[in-house]
Write an enzyme that holds these catalytic residues in place. Structure first.
Site, short mmCIF file in Angstrom:
data_model
loop_
_atom_site.label_atom_id
_atom_site.label_comp_id
_atom_site.label_asym_id
_atom_site.label_seq_id
_atom_site.Cartn_x
_atom_site.Cartn_y
_atom_site.Cartn_z
N VAL A 53 -47.81 8.22 -11.54
CA VAL A 53 -47.84 6.94 -12.24
C VAL A 53 -47.98 5.77 -11.27
O VAL A 53 -47.04 5.40 -10.59
CB VAL A 53 -46.55 6.74 -13.06
CG1 VAL A 53 -46.60 5.42 -13.81
CG2 VAL A 53 -46.37 7.90 -14.02
N PRO A 54 -49.18 5.21 -11.19
CA PRO A 54 -49.44 4.08 -10.28
C PRO A 54 -48.89 2.78 -10.84
O PRO A 54 -49.64 1.95 -11.34
CB PRO A 54 -50.96 4.05 -10.22
CG PRO A 54 -51.38 4.55 -11.57
CD PRO A 54 -50.35 5.56 -11.99
N CYS A 55 -47.61 2.62 -10.76
CA CYS A 55 -46.99 1.43 -11.34
C CYS A 55 -47.38 0.17 -10.58
O CYS A 55 -47.14 -0.93 -11.05
CB CYS A 55 -45.48 1.58 -11.38
SG CYS A 55 -44.75 2.01 -9.81
N HIS A 56 -47.97 0.33 -9.43
CA HIS A 56 -48.37 -0.86 -8.67
C HIS A 56 -49.57 -1.53 -9.31
O HIS A 56 -49.92 -2.64 -8.95
CB HIS A 56 -48.68 -0.47 -7.23
CG HIS A 56 -49.79 0.49 -7.08
ND1 HIS A 56 -49.60 1.86 -7.17
CD2 HIS A 56 -51.11 0.30 -6.89
CE1 HIS A 56 -50.77 2.45 -7.01
NE2 HIS A 56 -51.70 1.54 -6.86
#
Length: 106
Positions: A53-56
DNA sequence: GTTGTGACGGGTC
DNA sequence: CGACCCGCCACAA
């Protein structure tokens, strides 16, 4: 996909964000049919699936970076910016050009 | 740009 | 269960 917790739904959506694009907490909330925008961030705060999950790629609706790993400023934010730059997403003075990088799950 | 208020889900007590 | 506080926010003033 039927009985996922709120957090899990957030993770699923985040994973759909293409590389080199970003989305906002507001959009995610809208997609989930809720209005607790902060809840999105809260879910990402834990982010047990950092590798998936690329929360950035999730930023504030005004183009500012927002927060990262529970921090709203400091090295954590710097890292978030670095990750974005690594995806060719330019961050000018802590802000992203939404008109250029915004991904709204078209 | 800054400050205050609103909103709402999750976690904790 | 029910009430309370907190949070990677949004929006209006």
């Amino acid at each position: 996909m039927t009985h996922m917790t709120f957090s899990e739904q957030v993770y699923v959506l985040c994973r759909k964000i293409p590389r080199g694009r970003v989305t906002t907490y507001k959009i995610l909330a809208e997609k989930l049919g809720i209005k607790g925008y902060q809840a999105i961030g809260q879910a990402l705060r834990c982010n047990p699936y950092a590798s998936d999950v690329p929360c950035h790629r999730v930023i504030a609706s005004n183009g500012s970076i927002g927060g990262f790993k529970g921090k709203r400023e400091g090295k954590e934010i710097d890292e978030k910016v670095r990750l974005l730059k690594g995806e060719s997403v330019l961050v000018i003075q802590g802000e992203v050009d939404l008109h250029q990088y915004l991904y709204s799950f078209s």
